[in-house]
Motif scaffolding. Sequence first.
Motif, PDB file in Angstrom:
ATOM      1  N   ARG A 189       1.289  -1.059  -0.215  1.00 35.72           N
ATOM      2  CA  ARG A 189      -0.047  -0.199   0.038  1.00 35.72           C
ATOM      3  C   ARG A 189       0.781   1.396   0.144  1.00 35.72           C
ATOM      4  O   ARG A 189       0.476   1.824  -0.278  1.00 35.72           O
ATOM      5  N   ALA A 190       2.381   1.140   1.143  1.00 36.41           N
ATOM      6  CA  ALA A 190       2.849   2.680   1.310  1.00 36.41           C
ATOM      7  C   ALA A 190       3.556   2.353  -0.473  1.00 36.41           C
ATOM      8  O   ALA A 190       3.318   4.033  -0.774  1.00 36.41           O
ATOM      9  N   LYS A 191       4.480   1.864  -0.598  1.00 32.82           N
ATOM     10  CA  LYS A 191       5.132   1.538  -2.097  1.00 32.82           C
ATOM     11  C   LYS A 191       3.636   2.035  -3.109  1.00 32.82           C
ATOM     12  O   LYS A 191       3.903   3.281  -4.318  1.00 32.82           O
ATOM     13  N   THR A 192       2.281   1.817  -3.283  1.00 32.22           N
ATOM     14  CA  THR A 192       1.272   2.723  -4.396  1.00 32.22           C
ATOM     15  C   THR A 192       1.620   3.781  -4.526  1.00 32.22           C
ATOM     16  O   THR A 192       1.460   4.250  -5.240  1.00 32.22           O
ATOM     17  N   ILE A 193       1.201   4.260  -2.882  1.00 37.49           N
ATOM     18  CA  ILE A 193       0.950   5.927  -3.044  1.00 37.49           C
ATOM     19  C   ILE A 193       1.708   5.850  -2.360  1.00 37.49           C
ATOM     20  O   ILE A 193       1.951   7.454  -3.643  1.00 37.49           O
ATOM     21  N   GLY A 199       7.501   9.646  -6.213  1.00 32.51           N
ATOM     22  CA  GLY A 199       7.997   9.170  -4.975  1.00 32.51           C
ATOM     23  C   GLY A 199       9.176   7.843  -5.533  1.00 32.51           C
ATOM     24  O   GLY A 199       8.742   7.098  -5.903  1.00 32.51           O
ATOM     25  N   ASP A 200       9.587   8.275  -3.933  1.00 37.29           N
ATOM     26  CA  ASP A 200      10.262   6.033  -4.309  1.00 37.29           C
ATOM     27  C   ASP A 200      10.246   5.822  -2.358  1.00 37.29           C
ATOM     28  O   ASP A 200      10.831   6.890  -1.644  1.00 37.29           O
ATOM     29  N   LEU A 201      10.120   4.979  -2.165  1.00 33.45           N
ATOM     30  CA  LEU A 201       9.287   4.513  -0.618  1.00 33.45           C
ATOM     31  C   LEU A 201      10.918   3.460   0.232  1.00 33.45           C
ATOM     32  O   LEU A 201      11.597   3.265  -1.020  1.00 33.45           O
ATOM     33  N   GLY A 202      11.462   4.464   0.997  1.00 31.15           N
ATOM     34  CA  GLY A 202      12.445   4.256   1.641  1.00 31.15           C
ATOM     35  C   GLY A 202      12.715   2.631   2.613  1.00 31.15           C
ATOM     36  O   GLY A 202      11.208   2.244   3.205  1.00 31.15           O
ATOM     37  N   GLY A 203      12.713   3.094   3.807  1.00 30.75           N
ATOM     38  CA  GLY A 203      13.432   1.892   4.508  1.00 30.75           C
ATOM     39  C   GLY A 203      11.978   1.853   5.648  1.00 30.75           C
ATOM     40  O   GLY A 203      11.141   3.055   5.695  1.00 30.75           O
ATOM     41  N   VAL A 204      12.241   1.027   7.073  1.00 28.69           N
ATOM     42  CA  VAL A 204      11.136   1.061   7.393  1.00 28.69           C
ATOM     43  C   VAL A 204      11.786   1.828   8.262  1.00 28.69           C
ATOM     44  O   VAL A 204      12.572   0.838   9.092  1.00 28.69           O
ATOM     45  N   VAL A 241      -1.114  -3.988  11.613  1.00 29.80           N
ATOM     46  CA  VAL A 241      -0.082  -3.715  11.648  1.00 29.80           C
ATOM     47  C   VAL A 241      -0.030  -2.256  11.016  1.00 29.80           C
ATOM     48  O   VAL A 241      -0.258  -1.874  10.242  1.00 29.80           O
ATOM     49  N   SER A 242       0.485  -1.543  11.580  1.00 25.82           N
ATOM     50  CA  SER A 242       0.577  -0.004  11.076  1.00 25.82           C
ATOM     51  C   SER A 242       2.487   0.069  10.958  1.00 25.82           C
ATOM     52  O   SER A 242       3.325  -0.109  11.900  1.00 25.82           O
ATOM     53  N   VAL A 243       3.062   0.727   9.670  1.00 29.80           N
ATOM     54  CA  VAL A 243       4.497   0.701   9.799  1.00 29.80           C
ATOM     55  C   VAL A 243       3.947   2.283   8.916  1.00 29.80           C
ATOM     56  O   VAL A 243       3.777   2.544   8.161  1.00 29.80           O
ATOM     57  N   THR A 244       5.261   2.554   9.799  1.00 31.40           N
ATOM     58  CA  THR A 244       6.441   4.431   8.962  1.00 31.40           C
ATOM     59  C   THR A 244       7.501   3.687   8.220  1.00 31.40           C
ATOM     60  O   THR A 244       8.352   3.118   8.547  1.00 31.40           O
ATOM     61  N   PHE A 245       7.307   4.061   6.477  1.00 30.43           N
ATOM     62  CA  PHE A 245       8.332   4.054   5.711  1.00 30.43           C
ATOM     63  C   PHE A 245       8.732   5.531   5.646  1.00 30.43           C
ATOM     64  O   PHE A 245       8.622   6.319   5.590  1.00 30.43           O
ATOM     65  N   GLY A 246      10.250   5.288   5.118  1.00 31.09           N
ATOM     66  CA  GLY A 246      10.697   6.731   4.872  1.00 31.09           C
ATOM     67  C   GLY A 246      10.503   7.056   3.800  1.00 31.09           C
ATOM     68  O   GLY A 246      10.019   5.585   2.722  1.00 31.09           O
ATOM     69  N   VAL A 247      10.361   8.044   2.806  1.00 30.67           N
ATOM     70  CA  VAL A 247      10.254   8.491   1.738  1.00 30.67           C
ATOM     71  C   VAL A 247      11.474   9.605   1.309  1.00 30.67           C
ATOM     72  O   VAL A 247      11.953  10.137   1.505  1.00 30.67           O
ATOM     73  N   ASP A 248      11.762   8.738  -0.372  1.00 28.29           N
ATOM     74  CA  ASP A 248      13.142   9.263  -0.985  1.00 28.29           C
ATOM     75  C   ASP A 248      12.244  10.095  -2.198  1.00 28.29           C
ATOM     76  O   ASP A 248      11.560  10.078  -2.383  1.00 28.29           O
TER      77      ASP A 248
END
Length: 248
Positions: A189-193, A199-204, A241-248
């Motif tokens: 879901r995060a990658k799609t958004i 943008g590019d999805l970073g690490g957790v 589960v709630s996960v926070t990812f970095g955004v590049d």
Amino acid sequence: MARPGFWDDRPIPELMVGLVAVAVAILVAGVVGAHAIRDVKKRRDTITVTGSARQPITANQVSWRVTVTAQRAKASDASRLLRREVTTVRAFLRDGGISAEDIILPPITISQTQRRIAPKRSVSEYVLAQSFQITTGDVDRLQTTAGNATELLEQGLTITVGRLSYSSTELAEARLKALEAATKNASERAKTIVEGVGGDLGGVRSASLGVYQIVPRNSNQISDYGVNDTSTKEKDVIAVVSVTFGVD
């Protein structure tokens, strides 16, 4: 011979030198600060998403409780009656294919009660009760046996029966599978958004697990404290589960 210029041999005022130095320092600080702000902003750009998943599970263990009661004016009479009733229940369970090893008999309970025999007259009677706690991995067999419990009523026994309680010895594994699927769902879901806005999805950066819900198959039942259904054989283990990812 050329005339000397106006500034020739004249000292540059110290104030002007100081102003130039300050201006250069401000320019450098501005450039460095801009880069620092951009880097901090980049480090602080995050996205938090919630992922969820269901893991189907089938109960491989079931429990059932049956209680027989004998009531008589004399304790000895109540005891003899209870003994016969216990023998009858044992035979009923044996005929149903329930192993003696799957049956536990808690201690007998003894109490006294008043039975009214006339408008203004009561007699004291003894009440003896014996419970049978059955737990087995043969779920289908105990379901069939419990469904025939009316046979005991037809034989004149005073009985109370509990509901079948379904559980699984594989619950821990099902929880892990549900958590793994929920985490994957959050990542997708995060990658799609993020990719949708270029943008590019970073690490957790962080993650938190909600309360597990064990519900009847395809049920939407949910509770802040978690649900632990024991009324059905077919269940779903739900993980959130709630996960926070970095955004590049």
